[in-house]
Design a protein around this motif. Structure first.
Motif, PDB file in Angstrom:
ATOM      1  N   GLU A  58       6.486   1.611   0.366  1.00 13.39           N
ATOM      2  CA  GLU A  58       6.494   0.647   1.469  1.00 13.39           C
ATOM      3  C   GLU A  58       5.090   0.190   1.862  1.00 13.39           C
ATOM      4  O   GLU A  58       4.947  -0.818   2.577  1.00 13.39           O
ATOM      5  N   ARG A  59       4.056   0.864   1.419  1.00  8.39           N
ATOM      6  CA  ARG A  59       2.678   0.444   1.704  1.00  8.39           C
ATOM      7  C   ARG A  59       2.077  -0.350   0.548  1.00  8.39           C
ATOM      8  O   ARG A  59       0.878  -0.623   0.532  1.00  8.39           O
ATOM      9  N   HIS A  65      -1.803  -1.898   1.659  1.00  5.09           N
ATOM     10  CA  HIS A  65      -2.265  -1.189   2.852  1.00  5.09           C
ATOM     11  C   HIS A  65      -3.787  -1.084   2.854  1.00  5.09           C
ATOM     12  O   HIS A  65      -4.419  -0.942   1.802  1.00  5.09           O
TER      13      HIS A  65
END
Length: 474
Positions: free
Chosen positions: A225-226, A254
């Motif tokens: 998810e990053r 990220h």
């Protein structure tokens, strides 16, 4: 003074054969018409011009023309010259029969292409006229393989202002799109002894094939998810990333991983290849600045006009670390340049502000389409989870498990062209979870067709619940 061939009418290639010149010329002309090399309505050279070109008497040409007029192969009218007569042309017996015309999809929602109908033709034409009027004659020569200085200067200013790139015209190299730039970089990597390029688990299969064709192994990095996890980089020669808007998943890299990949490059001497493929199109958040701004000595920034204007322009650019400019320029070659007129036009288009105006208008138009897509799915296909929509020209639609094949078949029935996430956009060696999903582009359909495209898409998607009667988790 006798006129030379360069001053006589149209060129016509004929090879009269045989001992009789008039007959040979007549046969050669007749065969040119019969074989459709000379099509109906084609105006032939005057008898004087053709005689001078062939080095024969004018009367011989006039007699051959007269013979073919009498046979119906040619027509001759006062004031309009001699032309090939209108007649049914029978194709050669060896010609393949014409194939039936294949109809394309009614709606194309495959990612990767902008709305070509919105190309700013009038503004581009005005910029082209100004650029061509102001261009020195030497600009039309082979020139600097890095590209025209006008474009490199305009790009350096724009990229610094709009994308946070630390650019200098001396370090900008113009290329014919992203793939061309990547080929040049792989040639440099190969010369440096590199054999491996790290890539993202999700990406464009054409890029992976290009790297492999250049002798590079592609090592897939983990994804979560990053964004792409760059912590596992070791001794690879380079890493190819889409940090601003991961393609196709849509998440930005990220900040910890951005700084981490730059640290890796500094420590190992590896290169970070930054593909900023849709950097202009941000909707719900501030634009993510270019990764190159963190370390211009180790990051190669690559951009193109393919999404912002049109892929057919074949215009891209690289902002290179200082030590790489000479190697890339040598790989490009002394005469390997993009079209000068389009370079000059884009330079003027950037300098006069037309590019900014066009991008802002396009951003507004694409945001409206994205909002309509999200609203339609929420109302008519609530089982579908939509991700990656904060930027770009596409969205990822997560499907209920096991429904991808059925959705693609239903889409084809609706006359809709769609792309599934797997297998095209998922690296064969990716260790990430496999799931059913579509990558839906909303750039291609023109405005007037967008509602119809949404209707076709929603009709092809499962609605409400999955096959087991359990709502699909979001």
């Amino acid at each position: 003074m006798a006129r030379t061939r360069a001053t006589l009418g149209v060129d016509l290639h004929l090879e009269p054969a045989g001992p009789h010149l008039r007959r040979g010329l007549t046969d050669a002309l007749r065969e040119a018409v019969r074989s459709a090399r000379l099509t109906p309505g084609t105006r032939l050279p005057s008898s004087r011009s053709l005689a001078a070109d062939l080095g024969i008497a004018r009367n011989t040409v006039a007699d051959a023309y007269a013979d073919l007029v009498a046979e119906g192969w040619l027509t001759a009218r006062q004031g309009s010259g001699t032309r090939v007569a209108d007649r049914t042309v029978v194709p050669p017996a060896t010609a393949a029969p014409p194939r039936p015309e294949r109809r394309g999809p009614a709606y194309d929602l495959r990612p990767g292409t902008p709305d070509l109908g919105s190309f700013p033709r009038a503004e581009w034409l005005r910029a082209a006229r100004r650029a061509l009027t102001a261009a020195p004659s030497e600009a039309l020569g082979y020139g600097d393989p890095r590209g025209r200085v006008e474009l490199r200067t305009a790009l350096a200013g724009y990229l610094s202002r709009a994308r946070g790139v630390r650019a200098d015209p001396e370090r900008v190299v113009v290329c014919a799109g992203f793939a061309h730039g990547l080929k040049l970089l792989t040639a440099v990597l190969r010369a440096r002894g590199s054999h491996t390029v790290a890539v993202e688990s999700y990406g464009l299969d054409e890029h992976w094939r290009l790297l492999r064709a250049a002798g590079q192994t592609t090592a897939a990095l983990p994804f979560d998810e990053r964004g792409t996890d760059t912590g596992g980089l070791t001794d690879e020669g380079a890493v190819l990333l889409t940090p601003g808007h991961q393609f196709p998943m849509g998440v930005p890299l990220h900040r910890d991983r951005r700084s981490g990949v730059v640290d890796w490059a500094r420590r190992t001497g590896g290169l970070v290849l930054e593909d900023d493929y849709d950097g202009e199109f941000r909707y719900d958040r501030q634009p993510v600045g270019a990764l190159q701004g963190l370390d211009p000595d180790h990051v190669v920034y690559l951009g193109t006009a393919s999404k912002s204007l049109a892929p057919g322009l074949r215009l891209g650019w690289m902002v290179l670390p200082p030590g790489l400019v000479g190697e890339v320029t040598a790989a490009k070659g002394e005469t390997d340049t993009s079209g000068v007129l389009d370079q000059l036009t884009l330079a003027e288009f950037l300098a006069c502000g037309a590019y900014d105006r066009h991008v802002r208008a396009a951003r507004t138009r694409y945001r409206r389409r994205r909002d309509a897509l999200v609203a339609a799915l929420a109302a008519r296909a609530p089982a579908i989870r939509v991700t990656g929509i904060a930027a770009g020209l596409h969205a990822v639609l997560r499907l209920p498990p096991g429904t991808q094949g059925a959705v693609l078949r239903a889409a084809a029935y609706q006359g809709l062209a769609l792309e599934a996430l797997t297998p095209r956009f998922r690296h064969a060696d990716a260790a990430t979870e496999h799931f059913d999903a579509l990558v839906v582009g909303y750039g291609t359909p023109p405005d007037h067709a967008w509602s119809g495209a949404l209707d076709a898409l929603c009709a092809a998607l499962p609605s409400g619940e999955n096959g087991s009667g359990i709502p699909f988790p979001g």
